[in-house]
Design a protein around this motif. Structure first.
Motif, PDB file in Angstrom:
ATOM      1  N   PRO A   4       0.797  -1.231   0.000  1.00 25.51           N
ATOM      2  CA  PRO A   4       0.000   0.000   0.000  1.00 25.51           C
ATOM      3  C   PRO A   4       0.830   1.283   0.000  1.00 25.51           C
ATOM      4  O   PRO A   4       0.324   2.340  -0.375  1.00 25.51           O
ATOM      5  CB  PRO A   4      -0.822  -0.118   1.286  1.00 25.51           C
ATOM      6  CG  PRO A   4       0.001  -1.001   2.176  1.00 25.51           C
ATOM      7  CD  PRO A   4       0.635  -1.998   1.255  1.00 25.51           C
ATOM      8  N   ASP A   5       2.119   1.181   0.386  1.00 28.42           N
ATOM      9  CA  ASP A   5       2.945   2.386   0.501  1.00 28.42           C
ATOM     10  C   ASP A   5       4.073   2.450  -0.525  1.00 28.42           C
ATOM     11  O   ASP A   5       4.949   3.299  -0.439  1.00 28.42           O
ATOM     12  CB  ASP A   5       3.540   2.480   1.906  1.00 28.42           C
ATOM     13  CG  ASP A   5       4.419   1.278   2.252  1.00 28.42           C
ATOM     14  OD1 ASP A   5       4.187   0.188   1.698  1.00 28.42           O
ATOM     15  OD2 ASP A   5       5.335   1.436   3.083  1.00 28.42           O
ATOM     16  N   ILE A   6       4.081   1.532  -1.507  1.00 28.89           N
ATOM     17  CA  ILE A   6       5.159   1.484  -2.494  1.00 28.89           C
ATOM     18  C   ILE A   6       4.571   1.430  -3.901  1.00 28.89           C
ATOM     19  O   ILE A   6       3.594   0.735  -4.153  1.00 28.89           O
ATOM     20  CB  ILE A   6       6.072   0.261  -2.271  1.00 28.89           C
ATOM     21  CG1 ILE A   6       6.704   0.303  -0.881  1.00 28.89           C
ATOM     22  CG2 ILE A   6       7.162   0.200  -3.339  1.00 28.89           C
ATOM     23  CD1 ILE A   6       7.532  -0.928  -0.550  1.00 28.89           C
ATOM     24  N   GLU A   7       5.181   2.185  -4.819  1.00 27.89           N
ATOM     25  CA  GLU A   7       4.725   2.221  -6.206  1.00 27.89           C
ATOM     26  C   GLU A   7       5.930   2.146  -7.140  1.00 27.89           C
ATOM     27  O   GLU A   7       6.896   2.908  -6.994  1.00 27.89           O
ATOM     28  CB  GLU A   7       3.965   3.517  -6.469  1.00 27.89           C
ATOM     29  CG  GLU A   7       3.558   3.722  -7.923  1.00 27.89           C
ATOM     30  CD  GLU A   7       3.001   5.104  -8.188  1.00 27.89           C
ATOM     31  OE1 GLU A   7       2.426   5.304  -9.270  1.00 27.89           O
ATOM     32  OE2 GLU A   7       3.154   5.993  -7.312  1.00 27.89           O
ATOM     33  N   VAL A   8       5.914   1.222  -8.091  1.00 22.85           N
ATOM     34  CA  VAL A   8       6.955   1.149  -9.114  1.00 22.85           C
ATOM     35  C   VAL A   8       6.600   2.144 -10.209  1.00 22.85           C
ATOM     36  O   VAL A   8       5.555   2.030 -10.855  1.00 22.85           O
ATOM     37  CB  VAL A   8       7.080  -0.268  -9.696  1.00 22.85           C
ATOM     38  CG1 VAL A   8       8.097  -0.277 -10.847  1.00 22.85           C
ATOM     39  CG2 VAL A   8       7.495  -1.258  -8.622  1.00 22.85           C
TER      40      VAL A   8
END
Length: 221
Positions: free
Chosen positions: A25-29
Motif C-alpha cells: 500500500p505504501d510502495i509504487e513502481v
C-alpha cells in the motif's frame, strides 16, 4: 508513497520485483530500465525515491550508472540499492563508494526486500552485520592506504567512537548497548557525524571510516 525505479536487464526479474512492490500500500513502481543508461535517464525524468539497480547490465553497468546519479546534485535525494547475484560481488564495495546506499542479493527474501526499500527512504543503509562485515573486510583490505584523516577533527571523541562502531557494522541498538546509552542518543550521534562529514547516508559513513583509517579490516571479528 515510496516511488521505486527498477533497473535490471532481465525482464522476469523486473516483473517479479514489480509484482511484489506494487502489492504494497505504501510502495509504487514508477518505471523500469533494461540498462544503466536508461536507468540514469529515467531517474532524471521520474525522480524516484529508490532505485533497485543491477550491477551487471549492458550499455552502461550499474556501477557507472550509480556514479552518474551520485554526481548529479539535483538527484541527491535518490537512494540507490545495488542488486547482486553473489554475496561477495567484487563490485559491491566500489558501488557503495560511488554513492549506493547498500546492496541486496537477488535471492533475498521478499520481506527483506520490502524492509530494505523502506529503510533507505528512512535514511538507513543496508549494511547489516554478517554479510556486510565479510564484504567490507574483504574489499577494504584491498583498497588503498588510508587517506589523511581530514574532517575527523570536526568530530567529538564520542562521535569518532560512534563512527568506528558504525564502520564495524553495528546497528544503532548495538551501538547504544556498547556505549550504555539510549538508541535515540546513538542515532543522534550517528546523524551529527554524518552531517559534519557530509555523508549522505550510513553507507558513506562506513566508507569514510575505512578510508580515513578509523576502522581497519583486521579489527573485525
Amino acid at each position: 508513497m515510496i516511488r521505486v525505479l527498477l533497473a535490471d536487464d532481465q525482464l522476469l526479474v523486473r516483473a517479479g520485483f514489480r509484482a511484489l512492490l506494487d502489492a504494497q500500500p505504501d510502495i509504487e513502481v514508477v518505471g523500469e530500465a533494461a540498462d544503466g543508461d536508461e536507468a540514469v535517464r529515467l531517474v532524471g525524468q521520474l525522480r524516484p525515491d529508490v532505485v533497485l539497480m543491477d550491477i551487471r547490465m549492458p550499455v552502461l553497468d550499474g556501477l557507472a550508472a550509480t556514479r552518474r546519479i551520485g554526481e548529479d546534485g539535483s538527484l541527491a535525494a535518490v537512494r540507490v540499492v545495488m542488486l547482486t547475484t553473489f554475496e561477495l560481488d567484487e563490485y559491491v564495495f566500489e558501488a557503495i563508494r560511488s554513492g549506493a546506499s547498500g546492496f541486496l542479493v537477488k535471492d533475498t527474501e521478499p520481506e527483506e526486500l520490502l524492509r530494505a526499500v523502506r529503510a533507505v527512504v528512512a535514511g538507513d543503509a543496508l549494511l547489516s552485520p554478517g554479510v556486510t562485515r565479510r564484504l567490507i573486510a574483504e574489499f577494504a583490505a584491498r583498497s588503498k592506504q588510508p587517506a589523511a584523516a581530514a574532517g575527523l577533527g570536526r568530530l567529538t571523541d564520542r562521535e569518532r567512537e560512534v563512527m568506528a562502531l558504525v564502520g564495524m557494522g553495528l546497528s544503532n541498538e548495538e551501538i547504544a548497548h556498547r556505549l550504555v546509552v539510549s538508541p535515540l542518543t546513538a542515532k543522534t550521534h550517528v546523524s551529527r557525524t554524518m552531517i559534519k562529514l557530509g555523508a549522505r547516508d550510513r553507507a558513506q559513513l562506513v566508507v569514510l571510516a575505512y578510508e580515513t583509517g578509523l576502522v581497519r579490516p583486521g579489527w573485525l571479528s
